[in-house]
Design an enzyme around this catalytic site. Structure first.
Site, PDB file in Angstrom:
ATOM      1  NE  ARG A   1      -3.086   0.505   2.986  1.00  0.00           N
ATOM      2  CZ  ARG A   1      -3.744   0.046   4.045  1.00  0.00           C
ATOM      3  NH1 ARG A   1      -4.708  -0.822   3.886  1.00  0.00           N
ATOM      4  NH2 ARG A   1      -3.461   0.475   5.252  1.00  0.00           N
TER       5      ARG A   1
ATOM      6  CE  LYS B   1       1.593 -21.364  11.493  1.00  0.00           C
ATOM      7  NZ  LYS B   1       2.549 -20.481  12.145  1.00  0.00           N
TER       8      LYS B   1
ATOM      9  CG  ASP C   1       4.127 -26.410   7.614  1.00  0.00           C
ATOM     10  OD1 ASP C   1       5.281 -26.230   8.040  1.00  0.00           O
ATOM     11  OD2 ASP C   1       3.211 -26.812   8.334  1.00  0.00           O
ATOM     12  CG  HIS C   2       8.754 -22.216   8.138  1.00  0.00           C
ATOM     13  ND1 HIS C   2       7.728 -21.986   9.012  1.00  0.00           N
ATOM     14  CD2 HIS C   2       9.872 -22.304   8.902  1.00  0.00           C
ATOM     15  CE1 HIS C   2       8.209 -21.945  10.239  1.00  0.00           C
ATOM     16  NE2 HIS C   2       9.507 -22.129  10.204  1.00  0.00           N
TER      17      HIS C   2
ATOM     18  CE  LYS D   1      12.079 -25.353  10.500  1.00  0.00           C
ATOM     19  NZ  LYS D   1      12.991 -24.315  10.966  1.00  0.00           N
TER      20      LYS D   1
ATOM     21  CD  GLU E   1       9.213 -21.632  18.734  1.00  0.00           C
ATOM     22  OE1 GLU E   1       9.720 -20.906  17.870  1.00  0.00           O
ATOM     23  OE2 GLU E   1       8.003 -21.596  19.029  1.00  0.00           O
TER      24      GLU E   1
ATOM     25  CG  ASP F   1       2.089 -20.236  16.205  1.00  0.00           C
ATOM     26  OD1 ASP F   1       1.984 -19.576  15.144  1.00  0.00           O
ATOM     27  OD2 ASP F   1       3.140 -20.312  16.871  1.00  0.00           O
TER      28      ASP F   1
ATOM     29  CG  HIS G   1       5.180 -25.583  11.876  1.00  0.00           C
ATOM     30  ND1 HIS G   1       4.992 -25.243  10.554  1.00  0.00           N
ATOM     31  CD2 HIS G   1       5.320 -24.397  12.529  1.00  0.00           C
ATOM     32  CE1 HIS G   1       5.026 -23.922  10.421  1.00  0.00           C
ATOM     33  NE2 HIS G   1       5.220 -23.384  11.618  1.00  0.00           N
TER      34      HIS G   1
ATOM     35  CE  LYS H   1       5.600 -19.075  20.137  1.00  0.00           C
ATOM     36  NZ  LYS H   1       6.556 -19.386  19.063  1.00  0.00           N
TER      37      LYS H   1
HETATM   38  C1  BG6 Z   1       6.051 -20.188  13.042  1.00  0.00           C
HETATM   39  C2  BG6 Z   1       5.255 -19.886  14.275  1.00  0.00           C
HETATM   40  O1  BG6 Z   1       5.237 -20.770  12.060  1.00  0.00           O
HETATM   41  O2  BG6 Z   1       7.104 -21.067  13.370  1.00  0.00           O
HETATM   42  C3  BG6 Z   1       6.141 -19.289  15.360  1.00  0.00           C
HETATM   43  O3  BG6 Z   1       4.206 -18.979  13.958  1.00  0.00           O
HETATM   44  C4  BG6 Z   1       7.325 -20.190  15.620  1.00  0.00           C
HETATM   45  O4  BG6 Z   1       5.398 -19.085  16.549  1.00  0.00           O
HETATM   46  C5  BG6 Z   1       8.024 -20.549  14.310  1.00  0.00           C
HETATM   47  O5  BG6 Z   1       8.210 -19.512  16.470  1.00  0.00           O
HETATM   48  C6  BG6 Z   1       9.102 -21.584  14.537  1.00  0.00           C
HETATM   49  O6  BG6 Z   1       9.838 -21.760  13.357  1.00  0.00           O
HETATM   50  P1  BG6 Z   1      11.368 -22.185  13.377  1.00  0.00           P
HETATM   51  O7  BG6 Z   1      11.733 -22.291  11.928  1.00  0.00           O
HETATM   52  O8  BG6 Z   1      12.104 -21.104  14.096  1.00  0.00           O
HETATM   53  O9  BG6 Z   1      11.423 -23.487  14.104  1.00  0.00           O
END
Ligand code: BG6
Length: 478
Positions: free
Chosen positions: A46, A143, A172-173, A177, A211, A230, A235, A326
């Site tokens: 924007r 996501k 979904d990242h 990996k 984490e 989340d 994941h 977390k």
């Molecule tokens: C994200 C979540 O999809 O993945 C976060 O929204 C999380 O809350 C993160 O911290 C973790 O990803 P990675 O690659 O750091 O393990």
């Protein structure tokens, strides 16, 4: 290997994801020589800005998030030449014709929707209205893909109005990996594991994504989501699928995704006493979850542990324990396959209990260890001890492994290549929500209150109990 030449348009090109992941990732691919000379990246958002203003933004993103490569000024300059910007109104008509003039007809087109899902429909519609998208254009979405089954269905239906499933790349990242893909290589590239990969030989499987960070500046998003939406619905579910699925006939998108879908559909509903929810407490020197999200009455979980069963022939009776949280004591993602005891111990009761354990470390220090039982050295008779066969991929494979491509880089390049293997299909996402929804509904109905847990620990005591009740224990977080 360079990919075909492309135009990649990033809607939300000035957003946090673009800054932290997408642009630095593209820069790294550029440095690796994977981007052909005509490839172009168009930021679209924007804010009013010209190309040079956006290039400054991109340069800053690279310096902050692309690591040592960003010190190479010539490379940064070369990359910035590929970048331009269009100020655009997702809900109005401003900017669309200008965007059209930048997107070249004969190249691969990818449109990255790095925006709130509420804009997906508007953008998809305008791409078509302005003749920007063709049958081979690709769209990339992130996501959260919905917050429950209904909203996910709605999103799928919105996208399906304008795009075919083969054009939609749901990220979904975790699937990008390196070590997550390695799960498939380990399982299906070796004869060693697969014959034992079933209820007959496996006692149980643990999946941990721990984490050390808290919710950071994402309080309002996170508080409406919690660990279930989340992390678990996406994941951890994907990890579970890769660990539990049947061998696909080929490493091809639908062959793999069909098998993953079967796993999700075979998940049994989870009993409430097989679930532990936690929320990190405040400590002497750090605010707690409720302060972080600025919601003193929040009942959202920042930790979740679950015991699951997969109702199929391979896994009947084998529990899968999942946990994520977390502010825990270590950043560790790990899958642990604990095999059953040998059927008969020829060494007698004194030898104690010994088990083979395969631990696959996804991050950090990607690698695998396999605990093998051997004779304790020395004259003390036949005493047994477990020793790990330890393989850290960076040690075994050298610097190549250390410079592994980051998840986003790989996934974006897969979009350009047109390979959907590492992306979620619409039905997978819906099946995952169909499993998740009743669990969340149960919490709401029971006004479930998450257990407070200490920061820097292993989560609530009840999570340990979830295992202890079954005579098992979590692998130590380290
Ligand atoms: C994200 C979540 O999809 O993945 C976060 O929204 C999380 O809350 C993160 O911290 C973790 O990803 P990675 O690659 O750091 O393990």
């Amino acid at each position: 290997i360079p990919v075909d030449s492309f135009d990649l348009v990033i809607f939300g090109g000035t957003g946090d994801l673009a800054r932290r992941k997408i642009l630095p990732g593209l820069f790294r691919r550029f440095c690796a020589g994977q981007m052909p000379p005509e490839a172009q990246i168009v930021g679209a958002a924007r804010s009013e800005m010209d190309d040079s203003g956006y290039r400054e933004f991109v340069a800053e993103a690279i310096h902050e998030f692309a690591g040592p490569l960003s010190e190479d000024a010539a490379q940064v300059e070369g990359f910035l030449e590929r970048v331009c910007y269009v100020a655009i109104d997702a809900k109005g008509e401003a900017g669309w014709e200008e965007l059209k003039s930048k997107v070249r007809e004969d190249l691969v087109h990818a449109f990255y929707f790095s925006v709130a899902p509420s804009l997906f429909g508007d953008i998809a519609e305008r791409l078509h209205l302005h003749g920007l998208a063709g049958d081979e254009s690709r769209i990339v979405v992130e996501k959260p893909f919905g917050k429950d089954l209904d909203s996910a269905r709605e999103l799928n239906a919105t996208l399906a109005k304008h795009f075919d499933e083969h054009q939609i790349y749901r990220i979904d990242h975790y699937l990008g990996k390196e070590t997550v893909q390695n799960l498939m290589a380990v399982r299906f590239g070796n004869v060693l594991f697969e014959p034992l990969w079933n209820a007959q030989y496996v006692d149980h499987i643990q999946i941990t994504v721990a984490e050390t960070v808290g919710v950071g500046g994402r309080g309002s998003y996170y508080d409406a989501s919690g660990a279930m939406r989340d992390m678990v619905q996406n994941h951890l579910m994907q990890l579970l699928c890769l660990i539990a699925m049947e061998p696909p006939a080929k490493f091809e998108p639908d062959a793999v995704r069909d098998e993953k879908l079967k796993v999700i559909r075979a998940l049994e509903p989870v009993e409430p006493y097989h679930i532990v929810r936690g929320q990190y407490d405040k400590s002497k020197d750090a605010p707690g979850y409720r302060q972080d999200v600025e919601n003193p009455r929040s009942f959202t979980e920042s930790f979740l542990a679950l015991k699951l069963h997969i109702s199929n022939w391979r896994w009947a009776g084998t529990p899968f324990y999942l946990r994520t949280g977390k502010k825990l004591k270590a950043r560790t993602s790990e899958i642990v396959v604990v095999f059953k005891d040998a059927p008969h111990s020829i060494f007698g009761a004194d030898a104690g209990r010994h088990r083979n354990v395969l631990a696959i470390r996804l991050q950090p220090n990607e690698g695998m260890t396999l605990d093998v039982t051997i004779k304790e050295p020395g004259p003390g008779g036949m005493r047994l001890v477990d020793v790990p066969l330890d393989m850290t991929f960076a040690d075994a494979l050298g610097p190549e492994a250390e410079q592994a491509t980051e998840a986003y880089e790989r996934l974006i390049m897969d979009v350009i290549r047109g390979n959907q293997t590492l992306f979620m299909r619409g039905d997978e996402v819906e099946a995952a929500w169909a499993w998740t929804d009743p669990i969340i509904a149960g919490w709401t109905a029971r006004s479930d209150v998450p257990k407070p847990y200490d920061q820097g620990g292993s989560g609530p005591e009840d999570s340990l109990m979830l295992m202890h009740r079954d005579g098992r224990r979590w692998r130590e977080l380290k």
